[in-house]
Design a protein around this motif. Structure first.
Motif, PDB file in Angstrom:
ATOM      1  N   GLU A   1      -9.902  32.061  47.757  1.00 50.09           N
ATOM      2  CA  GLU A   1      -9.655  30.687  48.204  1.00 50.09           C
ATOM      3  C   GLU A   1      -8.198  30.293  47.970  1.00 50.09           C
ATOM      4  O   GLU A   1      -7.555  29.683  48.823  1.00 50.09           O
ATOM      5  CB  GLU A   1     -10.593  29.718  47.481  1.00 50.09           C
ATOM      6  N   PHE A   2      -7.662  30.659  46.804  1.00 52.43           N
ATOM      7  CA  PHE A   2      -6.250  30.385  46.499  1.00 52.43           C
ATOM      8  C   PHE A   2      -5.359  31.051  47.544  1.00 52.43           C
ATOM      9  O   PHE A   2      -4.420  30.449  48.063  1.00 52.43           O
ATOM     10  CB  PHE A   2      -5.925  30.905  45.095  1.00 52.43           C
TER      11      PHE A   2
ATOM     12  N   HIS B   1     -16.736  33.540  39.016  1.00 52.78           N
ATOM     13  CA  HIS B   1     -16.353  33.704  40.425  1.00 52.78           C
ATOM     14  C   HIS B   1     -14.845  33.887  40.593  1.00 52.78           C
ATOM     15  O   HIS B   1     -14.256  33.336  41.528  1.00 52.78           O
ATOM     16  CB  HIS B   1     -16.833  32.493  41.238  1.00 52.78           C
TER      17      HIS B   1
ATOM     18  N   TYR C   1     -13.427  24.893  39.084  1.00 54.22           N
ATOM     19  CA  TYR C   1     -13.391  26.245  39.631  1.00 54.22           C
ATOM     20  C   TYR C   1     -13.862  27.227  38.558  1.00 54.22           C
ATOM     21  O   TYR C   1     -13.204  27.419  37.542  1.00 54.22           O
ATOM     22  CB  TYR C   1     -11.980  26.606  40.102  1.00 54.22           C
ATOM     23  N   ASP C   2     -14.987  27.859  38.797  1.00 53.49           N
ATOM     24  CA  ASP C   2     -15.634  28.723  37.806  1.00 53.49           C
ATOM     25  C   ASP C   2     -14.993  30.111  37.770  1.00 53.49           C
ATOM     26  O   ASP C   2     -15.505  31.068  38.353  1.00 53.49           O
ATOM     27  CB  ASP C   2     -17.127  28.819  38.099  1.00 53.49           C
ATOM     28  N   ILE C   3     -13.875  30.207  37.081  1.00 54.78           N
ATOM     29  CA  ILE C   3     -13.170  31.492  36.979  1.00 54.78           C
ATOM     30  C   ILE C   3     -13.927  32.492  36.116  1.00 54.78           C
ATOM     31  O   ILE C   3     -13.674  33.691  36.196  1.00 54.78           O
ATOM     32  CB  ILE C   3     -11.725  31.316  36.467  1.00 54.78           C
TER      33      ILE C   3
ATOM     34  N   ASP D   1     -13.698  35.152  44.087  1.00 53.42           N
ATOM     35  CA  ASP D   1     -13.879  34.122  45.116  1.00 53.42           C
ATOM     36  C   ASP D   1     -12.785  33.061  45.028  1.00 53.42           C
ATOM     37  O   ASP D   1     -12.268  32.588  46.049  1.00 53.42           O
ATOM     38  CB  ASP D   1     -15.245  33.446  44.986  1.00 53.42           C
ATOM     39  N   ILE D   2     -12.442  32.684  43.819  1.00 51.88           N
ATOM     40  CA  ILE D   2     -11.416  31.653  43.625  1.00 51.88           C
ATOM     41  C   ILE D   2     -10.043  32.179  44.025  1.00 51.88           C
ATOM     42  O   ILE D   2      -9.252  31.469  44.648  1.00 51.88           O
ATOM     43  CB  ILE D   2     -11.451  31.128  42.177  1.00 51.88           C
TER      44      ILE D   2
ATOM     45  N   ILE E   1      -7.653  24.797  35.997  1.00 52.06           N
ATOM     46  CA  ILE E   1      -8.502  25.214  37.111  1.00 52.06           C
ATOM     47  C   ILE E   1      -9.980  25.117  36.730  1.00 52.06           C
ATOM     48  O   ILE E   1     -10.808  24.687  37.508  1.00 52.06           O
ATOM     49  CB  ILE E   1      -8.089  26.616  37.629  1.00 52.06           C
ATOM     50  N   TRP E   2     -10.297  25.503  35.492  1.00 51.85           N
ATOM     51  CA  TRP E   2     -11.674  25.403  34.986  1.00 51.85           C
ATOM     52  C   TRP E   2     -12.121  23.947  34.931  1.00 51.85           C
ATOM     53  O   TRP E   2     -13.187  23.588  35.425  1.00 51.85           O
ATOM     54  CB  TRP E   2     -11.744  26.043  33.608  1.00 51.85           C
TER      55      TRP E   2
END
Length: 119
Positions: free
Chosen positions: A40-41, A33, A28-30, A36-37, A23-24
């Motif tokens: 979205e998921f 964020h 996607y900035d886990i 937020d992720i 994911i990174w």
């Protein structure tokens, strides 16, 4: 994505495993964020479909589109992010699987770090 899921026969039996490095590396900035992720998921796939998490750091900067796992805390994602993941209210009930380049002693160390974070 939900429209596609509706077309899959027996889609109620389908689950997803989230891989932190993937994911990174996908952009996607886990680290900064995570909530937020996860929102979205949930909107696209549904958190109810999330069944497990592969924990691994990344040797690559955010969005590199590569798959180079690193030991927890030794990559770009960082140890604090993993502590937030294993203690997150939406995630803490899930099974976590280490997928790091390690030996048995290294896995034992990572497991202990995550257990300490979860306590």
């Amino acid at each position: 994505m939900r429209q596609i899921l509706d077309l899959i026969e027996l889609n109620s039996h389908m689950g997803v495993c989230l891989d932190t490095c993937h994911i990174w590396d996908g952009g996607y900035d886990i680290a900064n964020h995570l909530d937020d992720i996860l929102t979205e998921f949930d909107n696209k796939i549904g958190l109810k479909r999330l069944k497990a998490i592969h924990l691994n750091d990344s040797q690559n900067p955010l969005g590199a589109h590569k798959d180079r796992h690193a030991k927890l805390g030794e990559g770009y994602i960082g140890l604090d992010t993993f502590k937030r993941i294993v203690t997150h209210p939406e995630l803490r009930h899930l099974p976590f699987y280490l997928e790091t380049p390690n030996d048995l002693d290294g896995y034992a160390h990572e497991i202990e770090m995550m257990r300490e974070a979860a306590d």
